[in-house]
Design a protein around this motif. Structure first.
Motif, PDB file in Angstrom:
ATOM      1  N   ARG A 142     -43.746  17.767  83.717  1.00  0.00           N
ATOM      2  CA  ARG A 142     -43.199  19.162  83.589  1.00  0.00           C
ATOM      3  C   ARG A 142     -43.921  20.311  83.874  1.00  0.00           C
ATOM      4  NH1 ARG A 142     -40.625  18.428  77.529  1.00  0.00           N
ATOM      5  NH2 ARG A 142     -39.907  20.526  77.809  1.00  0.00           N
ATOM      6  N   GLY A 143     -45.003  19.980  84.386  1.00  0.00           N
ATOM      7  CA  GLY A 143     -45.941  21.008  84.540  1.00  0.00           C
ATOM      8  C   GLY A 143     -46.040  21.640  85.874  1.00  0.00           C
ATOM      9  N   ILE A 144     -47.061  22.246  86.387  1.00  0.00           N
ATOM     10  CA  ILE A 144     -47.195  22.980  87.696  1.00  0.00           C
ATOM     11  C   ILE A 144     -48.510  22.685  88.123  1.00  0.00           C
ATOM     12  CG2 ILE A 144     -45.643  24.823  87.370  1.00  0.00           C
ATOM     13  CD1 ILE A 144     -49.145  25.828  86.990  1.00  0.00           C
ATOM     14  N   ASN A 145     -49.120  22.868  89.325  1.00  0.00           N
ATOM     15  CA  ASN A 145     -50.263  22.488  89.723  1.00  0.00           C
ATOM     16  C   ASN A 145     -51.116  24.149  89.851  1.00  0.00           C
ATOM     17  OD1 ASN A 145     -52.772  21.783  91.114  1.00  0.00           O
ATOM     18  ND2 ASN A 145     -51.823  20.960  92.944  1.00  0.00           N
ATOM     19  N   PRO A 146     -52.029  24.257  88.739  1.00  0.00           N
ATOM     20  CA  PRO A 146     -52.745  25.499  88.609  1.00  0.00           C
ATOM     21  C   PRO A 146     -53.505  25.748  90.047  1.00  0.00           C
ATOM     22  CG  PRO A 146     -52.904  24.321  86.737  1.00  0.00           C
ATOM     23  CD  PRO A 146     -52.363  23.263  87.631  1.00  0.00           C
ATOM     24  N   LEU A 147     -53.770  24.670  90.385  1.00  0.00           N
ATOM     25  CA  LEU A 147     -54.905  24.832  91.794  1.00  0.00           C
ATOM     26  C   LEU A 147     -54.358  25.269  92.778  1.00  0.00           C
ATOM     27  CD1 LEU A 147     -57.094  21.436  91.365  1.00  0.00           C
ATOM     28  CD2 LEU A 147     -57.468  23.782  90.295  1.00  0.00           C
ATOM     29  N   ASP A 148     -52.798  25.297  92.897  1.00  0.00           N
ATOM     30  CA  ASP A 148     -52.216  25.704  94.182  1.00  0.00           C
ATOM     31  C   ASP A 148     -51.735  27.321  93.806  1.00  0.00           C
ATOM     32  OD1 ASP A 148     -52.166  23.364  95.308  1.00  0.00           O
ATOM     33  OD2 ASP A 148     -50.346  22.761  94.728  1.00  0.00           O
ATOM     34  N   ARG A 149     -51.915  27.750  92.724  1.00  0.00           N
ATOM     35  CA  ARG A 149     -51.518  29.305  92.074  1.00  0.00           C
ATOM     36  C   ARG A 149     -52.612  30.187  92.596  1.00  0.00           C
ATOM     37  NH1 ARG A 149     -46.354  28.161  90.481  1.00  0.00           N
ATOM     38  NH2 ARG A 149     -46.250  29.692  89.096  1.00  0.00           N
ATOM     39  N   LYS A 150     -52.233  31.302  92.940  1.00  0.00           N
ATOM     40  CA  LYS A 150     -53.227  32.421  93.446  1.00  0.00           C
ATOM     41  C   LYS A 150     -53.905  32.803  92.031  1.00  0.00           C
ATOM     42  CE  LYS A 150     -50.427  33.889  97.184  1.00  0.00           C
ATOM     43  NZ  LYS A 150     -49.520  35.278  97.704  1.00  0.00           N
ATOM     44  N   GLN A 151     -55.068  33.360  92.238  1.00  0.00           N
ATOM     45  CA  GLN A 151     -55.938  33.772  91.103  1.00  0.00           C
ATOM     46  C   GLN A 151     -55.021  34.982  90.645  1.00  0.00           C
ATOM     47  OE1 GLN A 151     -58.570  32.194  91.057  1.00  0.00           O
ATOM     48  NE2 GLN A 151     -59.868  33.160  89.373  1.00  0.00           N
ATOM     49  N   GLY A 152     -55.011  34.718  89.197  1.00  0.00           N
ATOM     50  CA  GLY A 152     -54.100  35.628  88.404  1.00  0.00           C
ATOM     51  C   GLY A 152     -52.699  35.341  88.098  1.00  0.00           C
ATOM     52  N   GLN A 153     -52.315  34.248  88.906  1.00  0.00           N
ATOM     53  CA  GLN A 153     -50.753  34.117  88.808  1.00  0.00           C
ATOM     54  C   GLN A 153     -50.245  33.306  87.448  1.00  0.00           C
ATOM     55  OE1 GLN A 153     -49.435  31.991  92.382  1.00  0.00           O
ATOM     56  NE2 GLN A 153     -47.362  32.237  91.978  1.00  0.00           N
ATOM     57  N   ASP A 154     -49.231  33.720  86.940  1.00  0.00           N
ATOM     58  CA  ASP A 154     -48.875  33.313  85.855  1.00  0.00           C
ATOM     59  C   ASP A 154     -48.461  31.633  86.020  1.00  0.00           C
ATOM     60  OD1 ASP A 154     -48.701  35.871  84.873  1.00  0.00           O
ATOM     61  OD2 ASP A 154     -46.680  35.983  84.551  1.00  0.00           O
ATOM     62  N   ILE A 155     -48.481  30.996  84.921  1.00  0.00           N
ATOM     63  CA  ILE A 155     -48.267  29.634  84.826  1.00  0.00           C
ATOM     64  C   ILE A 155     -46.742  29.660  84.603  1.00  0.00           C
ATOM     65  CG2 ILE A 155     -48.363  27.333  83.844  1.00  0.00           C
ATOM     66  CD1 ILE A 155     -51.136  28.429  82.989  1.00  0.00           C
ATOM     67  N   VAL A 156     -45.779  29.438  85.451  1.00  0.00           N
ATOM     68  CA  VAL A 156     -44.152  29.360  85.066  1.00  0.00           C
ATOM     69  C   VAL A 156     -43.664  28.096  85.650  1.00  0.00           C
ATOM     70  CG1 VAL A 156     -42.231  30.644  85.552  1.00  0.00           C
ATOM     71  CG2 VAL A 156     -44.416  31.731  85.498  1.00  0.00           C
ATOM     72  N   PRO A 157     -43.406  27.280  84.809  1.00  0.00           N
ATOM     73  CA  PRO A 157     -42.828  25.705  85.119  1.00  0.00           C
ATOM     74  C   PRO A 157     -41.430  26.140  85.510  1.00  0.00           C
ATOM     75  CG  PRO A 157     -43.028  26.197  82.903  1.00  0.00           C
ATOM     76  CD  PRO A 157     -43.756  27.352  83.165  1.00  0.00           C
ATOM     77  N   GLU A 158     -40.747  25.316  86.328  1.00  0.00           N
ATOM     78  CA  GLU A 158     -39.330  25.337  86.678  1.00  0.00           C
ATOM     79  C   GLU A 158     -38.202  25.824  85.868  1.00  0.00           C
ATOM     80  OE1 GLU A 158     -38.321  22.039  88.951  1.00  0.00           O
ATOM     81  OE2 GLU A 158     -40.088  21.987  90.492  1.00  0.00           O
ATOM     82  N   SER A 159     -38.279  25.191  84.557  1.00  0.00           N
ATOM     83  CA  SER A 159     -37.646  25.749  83.421  1.00  0.00           C
ATOM     84  C   SER A 159     -38.274  26.049  82.388  1.00  0.00           C
ATOM     85  CB  SER A 159     -36.905  24.301  83.138  1.00  0.00           C
ATOM     86  OG  SER A 159     -36.025  24.417  81.919  1.00  0.00           O
ATOM     87  N   THR A 160     -37.810  27.046  81.764  1.00  0.00           N
ATOM     88  CA  THR A 160     -38.259  27.458  80.508  1.00  0.00           C
ATOM     89  C   THR A 160     -38.454  26.546  79.159  1.00  0.00           C
ATOM     90  OG1 THR A 160     -36.178  28.346  79.919  1.00  0.00           O
ATOM     91  CG2 THR A 160     -37.411  29.823  80.930  1.00  0.00           C
ATOM     92  N   ASN A 161     -37.638  25.433  79.552  1.00  0.00           N
ATOM     93  CA  ASN A 161     -37.785  24.410  78.396  1.00  0.00           C
ATOM     94  C   ASN A 161     -39.030  23.575  78.520  1.00  0.00           C
ATOM     95  OD1 ASN A 161     -35.139  25.086  77.396  1.00  0.00           O
ATOM     96  ND2 ASN A 161     -33.983  23.764  78.517  1.00  0.00           N
ATOM     97  N   ASP A 162     -39.544  23.783  79.698  1.00  0.00           N
ATOM     98  CA  ASP A 162     -40.836  23.048  80.162  1.00  0.00           C
ATOM     99  C   ASP A 162     -42.209  23.792  79.689  1.00  0.00           C
ATOM    100  OD1 ASP A 162     -39.270  21.020  81.192  1.00  0.00           O
ATOM    101  OD2 ASP A 162     -39.613  21.614  83.250  1.00  0.00           O
ATOM    102  N   GLN A 163     -41.929  25.080  79.383  1.00  0.00           N
ATOM    103  CA  GLN A 163     -42.889  25.943  78.913  1.00  0.00           C
ATOM    104  C   GLN A 163     -43.942  25.147  77.896  1.00  0.00           C
ATOM    105  OE1 GLN A 163     -42.667  30.077  79.058  1.00  0.00           O
ATOM    106  NE2 GLN A 163     -43.988  30.317  77.262  1.00  0.00           N
ATOM    107  N   LEU A 164     -43.390  24.915  76.684  1.00  0.00           N
ATOM    108  CA  LEU A 164     -43.918  24.177  75.635  1.00  0.00           C
ATOM    109  C   LEU A 164     -44.090  22.720  75.929  1.00  0.00           C
ATOM    110  CD1 LEU A 164     -42.853  26.236  72.710  1.00  0.00           C
ATOM    111  CD2 LEU A 164     -45.117  26.367  73.793  1.00  0.00           C
ATOM    112  N   SER A 165     -44.531  22.307  76.846  1.00  0.00           N
ATOM    113  CA  SER A 165     -44.776  20.826  77.209  1.00  0.00           C
ATOM    114  C   SER A 165     -46.064  20.410  77.112  1.00  0.00           C
ATOM    115  CB  SER A 165     -44.217  20.471  78.530  1.00  0.00           C
ATOM    116  OG  SER A 165     -44.916  21.046  79.683  1.00  0.00           O
ATOM    117  N   TYR A 166     -46.424  19.120  77.167  1.00  0.00           N
ATOM    118  CA  TYR A 166     -47.730  18.659  77.141  1.00  0.00           C
ATOM    119  C   TYR A 166     -48.540  19.044  78.537  1.00  0.00           C
ATOM    120  CZ  TYR A 166     -46.912  15.448  73.111  1.00  0.00           C
ATOM    121  OH  TYR A 166     -46.592  15.091  71.737  1.00  0.00           O
TER     122      TYR A 166
END
Length: 290
Positions: free
Chosen positions: A118-142
């Motif tokens: 349910r996560g994202i790959n932080p290494l693919d994000r630009k420096q300073g870019q928010d961690i935004v999963p596909e669904s807001t329900n996934d935000q509080l995931s492991y």
């Protein structure tokens, strides 16, 4: 002990363990900044008193959102050490359970149901870019809270040339926790190690922690302590099944002292298991006696 004051940044410094890490860093004369969404702790939630302890005046309590690097990245400048001391134990919808909108059975089924990543790959994000999963329900995931937030923080710490990054991991899972809990912890350790080889990674793996200022933690430690004794008597036969529930509990200050000692010792790299945590805390204590 080094006479040069270090700069420490603790993400989650207003929590049960994080606040004690700040305390022991202050005792060494380090410059300490805590970053959390609420800033300074609600002291009666983590200690026995509403009154801020005297050492807290030496900590800079900043507000920042671990999922929004732009809110904290500037605070990492000049940091020698950065600590990630936050995460979640359960993904259950507590509000839904309490309000009666979801039955306890349904809630438990959700917790232990097979889950996609349910996560994202932080290494693919630009420096300073928010961690935004596909669904807001996934935000509080492991995946997001235990893994991706730590990798993102490590990424920004490495950018600021921090010499060491400490990720508070865990001794193991437990029968009451989904396997994804410890899986995401280990994934965070592995990614931080491989993605940022120029920054020393330190991964304390504490068991259940307790302190007399929070009676519920003492009760939990007592229960876990019984499991630890049983596991020891059986020769550790149930290690893989019991996980942290079969490990000896530690005082939260013991773990906090060990974290500070591990950061100050350049020979400490990688996972730090329970026996070594006790050794490091004892070493730190002996230094105060000199």
């Amino acid at each position: 002990m080094s006479t040069i004051a270090k700069k420490l940044v603790v993400c989650g410094g207003n929590g049960f363990l994080g606040s004690r890490i700040c305390k022991h860093a202050v005792s060494r004369g380090w410059t300490v900044t805590s970053i959390s969404r609420s800033g300074e702790p609600h002291w009666d939630a983590i200690t026995a008193s509403k009154t801020p302890p005297s050492w807290s005046q030496s900590v800079v309590w900043e507000r920042g959102d671990i999922l929004r690097p732009a809110t904290y990245a500037a605070l990492l400048k000049g940091a020698d050490y950065v600590v990630h001391s936050m995460g979640i134990l359960m993904e259950a919808d507590y509000k839904g359970l309490v309000s009666g909108k979801e039955s306890p059975v349904a809630g438990i089924q959700k917790v232990f149901a097979a889950q996609r990543d349910r996560g994202i790959n932080p290494l693919d994000r630009k420096q300073g870019q928010d961690i935004v999963p596909e669904s807001t329900n996934d935000q509080l995931s492991y995946e997001v809270m235990n893994r991706d937030s730590a990798i993102t923080l490590a990424k920004h710490a490495a950018e600021e040339k921090a010499t060491a990054f400490c990720y508070i991991s865990a001794a193991g899972g437990a029968p009451v926790l989904p396997a994804r809990y410890i899986k995401t912890k280990r994934e965070a350790e592995n990614t931080i190690t491989t993605a940022f080889p120029g920054m020393r990674g330190v991964f304390p793996r504490p068991p259940v922690m307790y302190d007399s200022s929070r009676p519920i933690t003492v009760a939990m430690a007592a229960m876990v302590g019984g499991g630890s004794i049983f596991n020891t008597l059986t020769g550790g036969y149930l290690n893989s099944f019991m996980g942290a529930a079969g490990a000896k509990p530690l005082k939260v200050d013991t773990v906090a002292e060990a974290v500070i000692e591990a950061l100050s010792d350049e020979s400490i790299v990688g996972p730090v298991e329970i026996p070594q945590l006790e050794e490091l805390a004892s070493k730190a204590w002996r230094k105060t006696m000199l």
